[in-house]
Design a protein around this motif. Sequence first.
Motif, PDB file in Angstrom:
ATOM      1  N   GLU A 475       0.841  -1.195   0.000  1.00  0.00           N
ATOM      2  CA  GLU A 475       0.000   0.000   0.000  1.00  0.00           C
ATOM      3  C   GLU A 475       0.880   1.250   0.000  1.00  0.00           C
ATOM      4  OE1 GLU A 475      -3.359   0.193  -0.031  1.00  0.00           O
ATOM      5  OE2 GLU A 475      -3.606  -1.981  -0.108  1.00  0.00           O
ATOM      6  N   VAL A 476       0.506   2.229  -0.814  1.00  0.00           N
ATOM      7  CA  VAL A 476       1.290   3.465  -0.876  1.00  0.00           C
ATOM      8  C   VAL A 476       0.824   4.483   0.160  1.00  0.00           C
ATOM      9  CG1 VAL A 476       1.726   3.130  -3.335  1.00  0.00           C
ATOM     10  CG2 VAL A 476      -0.190   4.588  -2.613  1.00  0.00           C
ATOM     11  N   GLY A 477      -0.364   4.255   0.771  1.00  0.00           N
ATOM     12  CA  GLY A 477      -0.897   5.204   1.743  1.00  0.00           C
ATOM     13  C   GLY A 477      -1.612   6.353   1.060  1.00  0.00           C
ATOM     14  N   GLU A 478      -2.332   7.149   1.860  1.00  0.00           N
ATOM     15  CA  GLU A 478      -3.069   8.288   1.311  1.00  0.00           C
ATOM     16  C   GLU A 478      -2.106   9.266   0.666  1.00  0.00           C
ATOM     17  OE1 GLU A 478      -6.446  11.581   2.650  1.00  0.00           O
ATOM     18  OE2 GLU A 478      -5.473  10.314   4.139  1.00  0.00           O
ATOM     19  N   ARG A 479      -2.353   9.591  -0.613  1.00  0.00           N
ATOM     20  CA  ARG A 479      -1.519  10.486  -1.412  1.00  0.00           C
ATOM     21  C   ARG A 479      -0.062  10.016  -1.479  1.00  0.00           C
ATOM     22  NH1 ARG A 479      -3.601  16.575   0.406  1.00  0.00           N
ATOM     23  NH2 ARG A 479      -5.813  16.216  -0.033  1.00  0.00           N
ATOM     24  N   GLY A 480       0.147   8.702  -1.330  1.00  0.00           N
ATOM     25  CA  GLY A 480       1.496   8.160  -1.407  1.00  0.00           C
ATOM     26  C   GLY A 480       2.333   8.459  -0.184  1.00  0.00           C
ATOM     27  N   GLY A 481       1.674   8.610   0.963  1.00  0.00           N
ATOM     28  CA  GLY A 481       2.371   9.005   2.188  1.00  0.00           C
ATOM     29  C   GLY A 481       3.403   8.002   2.682  1.00  0.00           C
ATOM     30  N   ASN A 482       3.330   6.739   2.240  1.00  0.00           N
ATOM     31  CA  ASN A 482       4.302   5.728   2.672  1.00  0.00           C
ATOM     32  C   ASN A 482       5.577   5.749   1.837  1.00  0.00           C
ATOM     33  OD1 ASN A 482       2.382   4.905   4.503  1.00  0.00           O
ATOM     34  ND2 ASN A 482       1.670   3.180   3.283  1.00  0.00           N
ATOM     35  N   LEU A 483       5.652   6.651   0.844  1.00  0.00           N
ATOM     36  CA  LEU A 483       6.786   6.703  -0.068  1.00  0.00           C
ATOM     37  C   LEU A 483       7.501   8.038   0.039  1.00  0.00           C
ATOM     38  CD1 LEU A 483       5.002   5.284  -3.245  1.00  0.00           C
ATOM     39  CD2 LEU A 483       6.333   3.994  -1.580  1.00  0.00           C
TER      40      LEU A 483
END
Length: 588
Positions: A475-483
């Motif tokens: 999962e990249v998270g909301e708005r790609g927050g994990n990246l």
Amino acid sequence: MTREHPLRRLAGFARPHRASAVAATVYSVLNKFFDVLPELLIGVAVDVVVNQQDSFLAGLGVPDPLHQLYLLVALSILVWGLESLFEYLLAVRWRGLAQELQHALRQAAYGHLQRLPPAVIERERSGRLMALMNEDVNQIERFLNTGANDLIQVVVSSLLVGAVFFALTASLAALAMLPIPLILIGAFWFQKRLAPRYAAAREAAATVSARLNNNLAGMATIQAYTAEDFEAEHLRQASDGFRARNADAIRFSAAITPVIRMAILAGFVATLLYGGMLTLRGDLGVGSYSALVYLTQRLLWPLTRLADMVDLYQRAMASVNRVMDLLDTPVPVRGTDPVPANARGELVFEGVGFDYGGRVAVRDINLHVPAGSTVALVGGTGAGKSTLLKLLLRFLDPKQGRLLLDQADVAAIAPAALRRTVGYVAQEPFLTDGTVADNIAYGERQPDRERVEAAARAAEAHAFIAAMPRGYDSEVGERGGNLSGGQRQRIALARALYRDPKVLVLDEATSAVDNETEAAIQRSLARAAQGRTTLVVAHRLSTVRHADVIHVMDAGRIVESGSHDELLARNGAYAALWRLQTGEVIEL
């Protein structure tokens, strides 16, 4: 021009659900009909007990008082059973209709929003749009859940009870119903003054939503600058504004019930006193008097709920207008042609000009981008570079000149068809709250995993994706927050390459990444550009030094064109920008 009444606007939208609305209305009417009958049966029961063989039922061929009571019991069971059945049916129908319309309105509002040019959406506050598609739509649903049925039943109850009154004694009916016109006039007087107050309250709610949305998106900045108290005060002011608008509406709506109660008291006292006098004189039967006393309460007491009904109605109508205003926002007429067959990706800008409300963004742009070439646009902030990309993607339409794709006028091509031919990588890429694979194959329900991995490898994203706990299913998270920022940018590039576009458009795609990531992206672009037209907008000139042609823009015009070496040799605007960014001394 006078705007159509919100109820008519809602009815027009709900036309496909007309059968459900008619059925729900019929069930409401029948429920109220059987709801009124028990009061009449009470009067008949009193008549049986008092008059026995001379009662109303005896005149219908049931002389035995005991048999009359049996008949009354059977009728009561039947009436209560039917009243309960229609209560159930109306609840199911109205609530089902409310859910269907809520779903349809939200889908229609969002669908219409997606058809509008981004410039139109940018003019709106995101919080207002969120409030419109959530709270406003929910407000309409609440009205349909309960308010519509209440309004119908008040009208039906007044007609049914009024008919009974006039059948029994016209003079008493006139007295009992005298308060109704006063109540309705008062309700409409309040309604007229509540409407603008609730409209103002909805706008204030949108302001609160916008402030919350903005602060949640920028929480890291708020905390970094220790601006928590500052932003809390902003939110307090917005919330105070909403509270004040609501309080203004509440002061008016709260006054309705006390006024209505006094009017009801007048009607009830008239029935009690005048009806009693008629009964004592023998002009009215005891059973009829009993029924009329009960019916007066049944007629007038529901009117005390007019306050809640008017309150709910006005809130809903304010919301209807806001949703319908969005749906009525005109969608620009766009082309319908397909992209030319065997498109190669040649782009031509012929005398293109555009302004934002009189502020010139680009003017007299003549630009040829040969198929398969890599062309860069550079220049300072506000030079017009991003505006050209928006014109190419048809986020905007030129006010002068035209754009051609493989000799076809872009204005005649359907926007969706055009955009499927273009791979777009923004400065701040949007990542959906899903997996890495979902984001690379964005828009496809069944991603091709081989193509996903191939696109990721081309964007030099495979290595860090494979190192994630679940690889492409992470999962990249909301708005790609994990990246990280660089990882988001490379996934965005992989997304563009997944579509294998004829034209690749990069808008400041490396402006927010470190040197190592920039180098990786440049290597990716060198491979990605092979066989396709690439249009690059950049501030960092190191990103575009290997482009076939670099165009320097200033104040909406192209002021220089050439390769990196040619432009340095000219010692003009490009050379000045290069020295500014690198500190390099150019020998002439």
